[in-house]
Every structure is written in structure tokens, then in C-alpha cells.
Design a protein around this motif. Structure first.
Motif, PDB file in Angstrom:
ATOM      1  N   TYR A  42       0.838  -1.207   0.000  1.00  0.00           N
ATOM      2  CA  TYR A  42       0.000   0.000   0.000  1.00  0.00           C
ATOM      3  C   TYR A  42       0.875   1.260   0.000  1.00  0.00           C
ATOM      4  O   TYR A  42       0.674   2.187  -0.798  1.00  0.00           O
ATOM      5  N   VAL A  43       1.872   1.260   0.877  1.00  0.00           N
ATOM      6  CA  VAL A  43       2.770   2.418   1.015  1.00  0.00           C
ATOM      7  C   VAL A  43       3.569   2.629  -0.273  1.00  0.00           C
ATOM      8  O   VAL A  43       3.636   3.745  -0.810  1.00  0.00           O
ATOM      9  N   THR A  44       4.171   1.569  -0.778  1.00  0.00           N
ATOM     10  CA  THR A  44       5.029   1.672  -1.956  1.00  0.00           C
ATOM     11  C   THR A  44       4.246   2.149  -3.177  1.00  0.00           C
ATOM     12  O   THR A  44       4.699   3.021  -3.926  1.00  0.00           O
ATOM     13  N   ARG A  45       3.045   1.589  -3.354  1.00  0.00           N
ATOM     14  CA  ARG A  45       2.256   1.952  -4.544  1.00  0.00           C
ATOM     15  C   ARG A  45       1.773   3.398  -4.462  1.00  0.00           C
ATOM     16  O   ARG A  45       1.764   4.116  -5.464  1.00  0.00           O
ATOM     17  N   PHE A  46       1.395   3.847  -3.259  1.00  0.00           N
ATOM     18  CA  PHE A  46       0.973   5.242  -3.094  1.00  0.00           C
ATOM     19  C   PHE A  46       2.114   6.181  -3.487  1.00  0.00           C
ATOM     20  O   PHE A  46       1.918   7.154  -4.224  1.00  0.00           O
ATOM     21  N   ILE A  47       3.306   5.869  -3.019  1.00  0.00           N
ATOM     22  CA  ILE A  47       4.450   6.754  -3.278  1.00  0.00           C
ATOM     23  C   ILE A  47       4.797   6.767  -4.774  1.00  0.00           C
ATOM     24  O   ILE A  47       5.101   7.812  -5.337  1.00  0.00           O
ATOM     25  N   GLU A  48       4.673   5.618  -5.418  1.00  0.00           N
ATOM     26  CA  GLU A  48       4.900   5.578  -6.873  1.00  0.00           C
ATOM     27  C   GLU A  48       3.865   6.425  -7.610  1.00  0.00           C
ATOM     28  O   GLU A  48       4.207   7.235  -8.471  1.00  0.00           O
ATOM     29  N   LEU A  49       2.590   6.224  -7.264  1.00  0.00           N
ATOM     30  CA  LEU A  49       1.522   6.936  -7.974  1.00  0.00           C
ATOM     31  C   LEU A  49       1.580   8.441  -7.726  1.00  0.00           C
ATOM     32  O   LEU A  49       1.245   9.243  -8.592  1.00  0.00           O
ATOM     33  N   HIS A  54       3.541  15.207  -8.100  1.00  0.00           N
ATOM     34  CA  HIS A  54       3.107  15.741  -9.399  1.00  0.00           C
ATOM     35  C   HIS A  54       1.725  15.255  -9.814  1.00  0.00           C
ATOM     36  O   HIS A  54       1.128  15.804 -10.726  1.00  0.00           O
ATOM     37  N   VAL A  55       1.243  14.190  -9.160  1.00  0.00           N
ATOM     38  CA  VAL A  55      -0.088  13.685  -9.480  1.00  0.00           C
ATOM     39  C   VAL A  55      -1.004  13.995  -8.299  1.00  0.00           C
ATOM     40  O   VAL A  55      -0.675  13.646  -7.154  1.00  0.00           O
ATOM     41  N   TRP A  56      -2.112  14.673  -8.564  1.00  0.00           N
ATOM     42  CA  TRP A  56      -2.981  15.042  -7.439  1.00  0.00           C
ATOM     43  C   TRP A  56      -3.659  13.794  -6.873  1.00  0.00           C
ATOM     44  O   TRP A  56      -3.864  12.800  -7.563  1.00  0.00           O
ATOM     45  N   LYS A  57      -3.988  13.859  -5.598  1.00  0.00           N
ATOM     46  CA  LYS A  57      -4.367  12.652  -4.876  1.00  0.00           C
ATOM     47  C   LYS A  57      -5.740  12.097  -5.234  1.00  0.00           C
ATOM     48  O   LYS A  57      -6.029  10.945  -4.940  1.00  0.00           O
ATOM     49  N   ASP A  58      -6.605  12.851  -5.905  1.00  0.00           N
ATOM     50  CA  ASP A  58      -7.869  12.254  -6.345  1.00  0.00           C
ATOM     51  C   ASP A  58      -7.589  11.127  -7.347  1.00  0.00           C
ATOM     52  O   ASP A  58      -8.144  10.045  -7.272  1.00  0.00           O
ATOM     53  N   ARG A  59      -6.624  11.397  -8.257  1.00  0.00           N
ATOM     54  CA  ARG A  59      -6.189  10.393  -9.237  1.00  0.00           C
ATOM     55  C   ARG A  59      -5.514   9.203  -8.532  1.00  0.00           C
ATOM     56  O   ARG A  59      -5.790   8.035  -8.827  1.00  0.00           O
TER      57      ARG A  59
END
Ligand SMILES: [Mg+2]
Length: 222
Positions: A42-49, A54-59
Motif C-alpha cells: 500500500y505504502v510503496t504503490r501510493f508513493i509511486e503513484l 506531481h499527481v494530485w491525490k484524487d487520481r
């Protein structure tokens, strides 16, 4: 030099560390909804996304919910948790308050010019506990103009009542901060960042905030 203006994310706020602490805490807080996803996934994928902000958190949360097939909590609820809880995980770079109080004592007017959402950035500044050091705070959503556009830098110095050429900007983004400030007629110090190679247009480069008073002294003498 009469005023010193700062970028927020990656300059005053150690965003990489803050995001890591926040997302680990979010998992722990909402584990009832996120189990059986492994925490490290969960942590790793959030940080990648998130892609360094640069990518807003709704996306980001829409993608997370889809990829992990999360069903018992919505992406909107995860996003709201981010918007309200991130402020409690804001980690400053070393020597932040020492540097700000030293500059204040030396008589400089201080400001923040940051791209981002108004309420979110205001909460982050409050989370760092540094609001009272600043004479002006400009946030792009509220100002309706973003770095690197010169107008937002000039607006900051106008509000301080200081000529742009008597102001210096400190930031980590070569284009938004350094080229933007230079185009506005200010001097610029690049705070070195692992995410960017170099900011060639900068008048000076620092690794630590505590170097700033010393560099301002040098500029005064030259
Ligand atoms: Mg930045």
C-alpha cells in the motif's frame, strides 16, 4: 537584500519523509478497511503513484482503490483522510526554525510562494508551526497564478513593499522556482534536490537551510 522568499514543498517541508510517514499512518488508521493488503504494498504503490507530488491525490486514490480492489472504503474517503491528516505528519528540513529566526533577527521580511491548493498548503504550513515567521504567504490556487509565472513572485514583493531586485528566492524546482524567480527579476538560490539534476541559472546552491544567512552575507559583500 530586504526580503527572502521560499518555496514550501521540498524546500521548507521535507515532503518525501512527510509523505512516507503519512501514508504508513493512514494504513494503520484505516487498517479495518485495507486489510488484507500488505502495508508495504500500500505504502510503496501510493508513493509511486504520487510521483513526488506531481499527481494530485484524487487520481492516486482512484487508482489505488481500483488496483487493490478496495471495497469497504471509497477513494473520496481516503482522499479526505489525506486532506485532513497530512498536516499532522509534516516534517521540516533540518535547521528550519533556527534559520527562519536568524533571518528574522537580521531584519529580513520573509515570505512563502507555493503552488498548490489553498487550504491544504495552509494546513501544511500550520503543521510545520512556522506561520508566524512569514509576512506574506502566496498559494497558487488562491492567487490564480502559478510559478514559474513572474507575476506571483512580483505580487509577493509588492505586498512586502520591497523592490524585486532586493529580494531573493529559495526553492528546489529548477524551472518553477529558479527560472521563475530570475525571470521576475529576483536572485535565486537552489536548494539541491535528489529529484533534479541541476539548476544552472541559480545564483547559489545550498544543501542545508542554515547556509542561507552566510550566502546572503556573501551577496552583500560582492
Ligand atoms: Mg518545491
Amino acid at each position: 537584500m530586504k526580503s527572502v522568499l521560499f518555496d514550501l514543498d521540498g524546500t521548507l517541508l521535507d515532503r518525501d519523509t512527510s509523505i512516507q510517514q503519512f501514508i504508513a499512518a493512514q494504513y494503520d488508521r484505516l487498517i479495518a478497511h485495507l486489510d488484507p493488503i500488505p502495508k508495504t504494498d500500500y505504502v510503496t504503490r501510493f508513493i509511486e503513484l504520487d510521483c513526488h507530488g506531481h499527481v494530485w491525490k484524487d487520481r492516486v486514490y482512484q487508482d489505488l482503490v481500483w488496483e487493490f480492489a478496495i471495497e469497504s472504503i471509497s477513494w473520496q474517503a481516503l482522499l479526505e483522510d489525506y486532506e485532513t491528516q497530512f498536516q499532522f505528519h509534516c516534517v521540516p528540513f533540518r535547521f528550519l526554525t533556527e534559520t527562519l529566526s536568524q533571518l528574522k533577527q537580521q531584519g529580513y521580511l520573509l515570505g512563502i510562494v507555493t503552488n498548490g491548493l489553498g487550504q491544504f498548503q495552509n494546513r501544511a504550513i500550520a503543521g510545520l508551526g512556522i506561520r508566524d515567521y512569514f509576512d506574506v504567504i502566496l498559494i497558487s490556487e488562491i492567487e490564480q497564478v502559478r510559478k514559474p509565472q513572474p507575476e506571483i513572485f512580483q505580487r509577493a514583493t509588492n505586498r512586502l513593499g520591497v523592490p524585486v531586485q532586493d529580494s531573493i528566492f529559495i526553492g528546489d524546482h529548477p524551472e518553477a522556482d529558479i527560472i521563475g524567480a530570475k525571470n521576475a527579476g529576483m536572485m535565486a538560490i537552489w536548494k539541491r534536490s535528489p529529484h533534479w539534476l541541476e539548476a544552472r541559472e541559480a545564483d547559489a546552491t545550498i544543501d542545508e537551510l542554515k547556509e542561507i544567512p552566510f550566502i546572503l552575507e556573501q551577496f552583500k559583500r560582492s
